[in-house]
Write an enzyme that holds these catalytic residues in place. Structure first.
Site, short mmCIF file in Angstrom:
data_model
loop_
_atom_site.label_atom_id
_atom_site.label_comp_id
_atom_site.label_asym_id
_atom_site.label_seq_id
_atom_site.Cartn_x
_atom_site.Cartn_y
_atom_site.Cartn_z
CE LYS A 102 -3.74 2.07 2.77
NZ LYS A 102 -4.62 1.84 3.94
CB SER A 178 -7.09 4.50 3.26
OG SER A 178 -6.42 3.68 4.20
CB SER A 202 -8.24 1.80 5.97
OG SER A 202 -8.65 3.11 6.20
#
Length: 495
Positions: A102, A178, A202
């Site tokens: 990520k 996210s 997230s």
């Protein structure tokens, strides 16, 4: 981005014309998965049925083909990944399996952009955290970075500095955030598992939106990443995956086993739960808002399935004042934005404006700047009390069943960073009212893909447990996966 190894048209033709080395295995009972999971790919590599280089080449072709539609990858590292795959030096449970990190965490040799225009001139990182080191130790071959909203603040991945990440189940809908890029990449088949992190939902939110399994670990469970200095460390890291076993295996490979670990290691959970649980059922948000009818259907169906499996399910109530909790969590969340905005301003030599940061990021910082003296400390004190209330609540139940989100996947733009600040705050309060409690409490929670709407959008359900009790969640997840399989469900946009 670096997507110039080969033309996109050639990659599309290669996937369409050639049978994949990863064709789905035959199954006689449960529906066959539409693609092999990371555990299966690693097994094929160990058995020399395929090579690590072939696995990485396959993932690269899929990224190049799907990226124009899904926009899940913000930087690629294909040449180094292929060299690593061909090195013959890979080891670990996932040796040779393609992977994405990520874009909120540094990975050596690749840029970290944090989903923001403020990092336009970023250079490749030269260091990474011990947690990210665990991915390399597990044998993963990182092929790039997955997209994220600006600094991970929002539950959608459509930052103003990048193209929006789209949901493979419907390109006009959000993949969540996210970890939206990670979820879109896994759901579409670019990779079979990807790194994700969760500071307010997230991991669980994008897993719910994209039909994946996503478990948020307990605070202090995993190898250290980057703790906060704001009083309560909200964020933890793990992954999104198609299968429970992939998540369980990576969990074991990245949990703390040293003397300073917060919890005794659980190792690899491999079997369904044997005991019966007492399940508390929540439907409305802590502020009393009723979720979308499809979300209600998803939770009610999950409750029935749990009862059919022999578990006891009964209604319960939130252990705190939901309105006050929402305000306090927003203050803590916004304090992180204020720190970032101040740091960027110091580096720039001027106050950042809307040409550098998104209106939501600036609005969060301004919210903190307008608070009365002592407001943050008071919010932290009340949130600390929530931790005790949560722990007491979970002495009455083994797990809590609830929605992940107040709605099925929303359309792009609904909770984007350019929506007027007050309107966006109200939307967020209704949309993400279920997940932040476990971040404050430091407790584990998982999104399980048990429902699809009539128009084909996934709706995950959340099951949360006691701090440190991931073993129960994994065992229950195996039960649910066997009783209501999901890995055969293939999104319209997929490899």
């Amino acid at each position: 981005m670096r997507f110039s190894r080969r033309g996109l048209m050639a990659a599309s033709a290669a996937i369409a014309a050639a049978p994949s080395a990863f064709a789905k295995p035959k199954s006689s009972a449960a529906p066959a998965p539409w693609a092999p999971d990371a555990t299966e790919i690693a097994g094929r590599i160990r058995r020399k049925e395929i090579s690590a280089a072939e696995a990485v080449e396959d993932a690269i072709r899929k990224v190049e083909t799907l990226q124009p539609h899904v926009q899940a990858v913000v930087d690629s590292d294909f040449e180094r990944a292929l060299a690593k795959a061909k090195s013959g030096q890979l080891s670990g449970p996932f040796a040779g399996v393609p992977f994405l990190v990520k874009d909120l965490d540094p990975y050596k040799g690749v840029r970290t952009r944090y989903g923001t225009r403020a990092t336009l001139g970023a250079k490749p990182d030269t260091e990474q955290t011990p947690y990210v080191d665990a991915f390399d130790a597990a044998g993963f071959v990182t092929i790039g970075k997955s997209s994220t909203p600006e600094y991970g603040f929002l539950p959608t991945t459509e930052p103003m500095g990048f193209l929006p990440t789209r949901n493979p189940w419907s390109l006009k809908h959000s993949s969540g955030g996210s970890s939206g890029g990670a979820a879109a990449a896994v759901a579409s088949g670019m990779v079979t598992i990807a790194h994700a992190s969760d500071g307010g939902g997230s991991i669980r939110i994008p897993a719910a939106n994209c039909g994946l399994f996503g478990l948020k670990p307990s605070r202090g469970r995993m190898i250290p990443n980057r703790p906060t200095n704001r009083g309560i460390d909200l964020s933890v890291s793990h992954c999104v995956s198609h299968s429970v076993r992939d998540s369980a295996a990576l969990f074991a490979a990245s949990e703390r086993t040293d003397a300073g670990a917060a919890f005794k290691p659980i190792g690899v959970v491999t079997t369904p739960l044997k005991r019966k649980l007492k399940v508390g059922l929540l439907m409305n948000t802590g502020t009393g808002l009723t979720p979308h009818p499809e979300v209600q259907t998803a939770v009610n169906n999950a409750a029935k399935l749990l009862k059919d499996l022999g578990h006891r399910v009964e209604p319960t109530a939130w252990p705190m004042d939901g309105n006050q909790f929402g305000q306090d969590f927003t203050v803590l969340w916004a304090s992180g934005a204020a720190e970032l905005v101040a740091g960027i301003g110091k580096a720039m030599g001027r106050k950042p404006d809307a040409n550098v940061l998104e209106p939501f990021s600036l609005g969060m910082a301004e919210l903190v700047n307008t608070l009365p003296q002592g407001a943050l400390q008071a919010a932290l004190a009340r949130l600390q009390a929530t931790i005790k209330a949560y722990d007491a609540w979970l002495t009455k139940y083994d797990v809590i069943l609830s929605p992940v989100l107040g709605k099925p996947p929303v359309e792009l733009g609904y909770v984007a960073g350019w929506v007027p600040f007050e309107e966006l705050q109200a939307r967020l309060m209704a949309y993400v009212g279920y997940t932040p409690v476990q971040n404050v409490a430091g407790a584990p929670a998982m999104s399980v893909p048990l429902h699809w709407t009539p128009d084909g959008l996934p709706v995950g359900v959340q099951i949360a447990g006691r701090a440190g009790d991931e073993a129960t969640l994994f065992g229950l997840a195996y039960q649910l996966e066997a009783a209501a399989p999901w890995a055969h469900r293939k999104p319209p946009v997929s490899a």
